[in-house]
Design a protein around this motif. Structure first.
Motif, PDB file in Angstrom:
ATOM      1  N   TYR A  50       0.833  -1.205   0.000  1.00 30.65           N
ATOM      2  CA  TYR A  50       0.000   0.000   0.000  1.00 30.65           C
ATOM      3  C   TYR A  50       0.867   1.255   0.000  1.00 30.65           C
ATOM      4  O   TYR A  50       0.610   2.200  -0.747  1.00 30.65           O
ATOM      5  CB  TYR A  50      -0.929  -0.012   1.218  1.00 30.65           C
ATOM      6  CG  TYR A  50      -1.675   1.282   1.400  1.00 30.65           C
ATOM      7  CD1 TYR A  50      -2.791   1.580   0.629  1.00 30.65           C
ATOM      8  CD2 TYR A  50      -1.259   2.214   2.342  1.00 30.65           C
ATOM      9  CE1 TYR A  50      -3.479   2.775   0.780  1.00 30.65           C
ATOM     10  CE2 TYR A  50      -1.946   3.411   2.508  1.00 30.65           C
ATOM     11  CZ  TYR A  50      -3.044   3.683   1.733  1.00 30.65           C
ATOM     12  OH  TYR A  50      -3.715   4.870   1.885  1.00 30.65           O
ATOM     13  N   ARG A  51       1.901   1.258   0.821  1.00 30.97           N
ATOM     14  CA  ARG A  51       2.758   2.440   0.904  1.00 30.97           C
ATOM     15  C   ARG A  51       3.517   2.671  -0.404  1.00 30.97           C
ATOM     16  O   ARG A  51       3.708   3.812  -0.817  1.00 30.97           O
ATOM     17  CB  ARG A  51       3.739   2.300   2.067  1.00 30.97           C
ATOM     18  CG  ARG A  51       3.033   2.272   3.394  1.00 30.97           C
ATOM     19  CD  ARG A  51       3.590   3.277   4.367  1.00 30.97           C
ATOM     20  NE  ARG A  51       2.803   3.313   5.569  1.00 30.97           N
ATOM     21  CZ  ARG A  51       3.131   2.721   6.713  1.00 30.97           C
ATOM     22  NH1 ARG A  51       4.258   2.064   6.801  1.00 30.97           N
ATOM     23  NH2 ARG A  51       2.345   2.817   7.752  1.00 30.97           N
ATOM     24  N   LYS A  52       3.925   1.592  -1.067  1.00 33.28           N
ATOM     25  CA  LYS A  52       4.596   1.736  -2.370  1.00 33.28           C
ATOM     26  C   LYS A  52       3.662   2.411  -3.370  1.00 33.28           C
ATOM     27  O   LYS A  52       4.070   3.290  -4.116  1.00 33.28           O
ATOM     28  CB  LYS A  52       5.021   0.368  -2.910  1.00 33.28           C
ATOM     29  CG  LYS A  52       6.240  -0.194  -2.279  1.00 33.28           C
ATOM     30  CD  LYS A  52       6.570  -1.528  -2.943  1.00 33.28           C
ATOM     31  CE  LYS A  52       7.689  -2.242  -2.257  1.00 33.28           C
ATOM     32  NZ  LYS A  52       7.943  -3.571  -2.860  1.00 33.28           N
ATOM     33  N   GLU A  54       1.154   4.392  -2.686  1.00 32.89           N
ATOM     34  CA  GLU A  54       0.954   5.785  -2.282  1.00 32.89           C
ATOM     35  C   GLU A  54       2.133   6.654  -2.719  1.00 32.89           C
ATOM     36  O   GLU A  54       1.956   7.789  -3.151  1.00 32.89           O
ATOM     37  CB  GLU A  54       0.747   5.882  -0.774  1.00 32.89           C
ATOM     38  CG  GLU A  54      -0.583   5.348  -0.302  1.00 32.89           C
ATOM     39  CD  GLU A  54      -1.758   6.075  -0.934  1.00 32.89           C
ATOM     40  OE1 GLU A  54      -1.835   7.312  -0.821  1.00 32.89           O
ATOM     41  OE2 GLU A  54      -2.606   5.393  -1.553  1.00 32.89           O
ATOM     42  N   TRP A  61       5.933  12.173  -1.168  1.00 28.99           N
ATOM     43  CA  TRP A  61       6.312  11.144  -0.194  1.00 28.99           C
ATOM     44  C   TRP A  61       7.815  10.909  -0.218  1.00 28.99           C
ATOM     45  O   TRP A  61       8.401  10.497   0.768  1.00 28.99           O
ATOM     46  CB  TRP A  61       5.594   9.832  -0.506  1.00 28.99           C
ATOM     47  CG  TRP A  61       4.245   9.739   0.104  1.00 28.99           C
ATOM     48  CD1 TRP A  61       3.099  10.313  -0.354  1.00 28.99           C
ATOM     49  CD2 TRP A  61       3.890   9.048   1.291  1.00 28.99           C
ATOM     50  NE1 TRP A  61       2.046  10.012   0.464  1.00 28.99           N
ATOM     51  CE2 TRP A  61       2.509   9.229   1.489  1.00 28.99           C
ATOM     52  CE3 TRP A  61       4.600   8.283   2.198  1.00 28.99           C
ATOM     53  CZ2 TRP A  61       1.837   8.673   2.560  1.00 28.99           C
ATOM     54  CZ3 TRP A  61       3.920   7.732   3.266  1.00 28.99           C
ATOM     55  CH2 TRP A  61       2.560   7.931   3.441  1.00 28.99           C
TER      56      TRP A  61
END
Length: 71
Positions: A50-52, A54, A61
């Motif tokens: 998920y963070r990748k 985002e 980021w």
């Protein structure tokens, strides 16, 4: 990659509860320690993926970084 999981056992329900130290937001539980650790692998993978996604959507980021400090 190796991650640290903080584990506790709920005295009433007898379930194991885990939280990944390095990956904020990665929590899980299991009836046994083995089940918890298996569930934690999935939780960590999902949060990291998920963070990748985002980061790819929002280039700002990339300006976030982390440093360790010694106390």
């Amino acid at each position: 990659m190796e991650y640290t999981v903080a584990v506790s056992k709920d005295p009433k329900s007898k379930w194991y509860i885990g939280q990944c130290v390095e990956v904020r937001g990665a929590f899980s539980q299991g009836r046994s320690l083995e089940e918890l650790l298996s569930n934690m692998k999935e939780a960590i993978s999902l949060v990291v993926e998920y963070r990748k996604e985002e980061i790819e959507k929002d280039p700002d980021w990339e300006n976030i970084f982390y440093r360790k400090v010694e106390i």
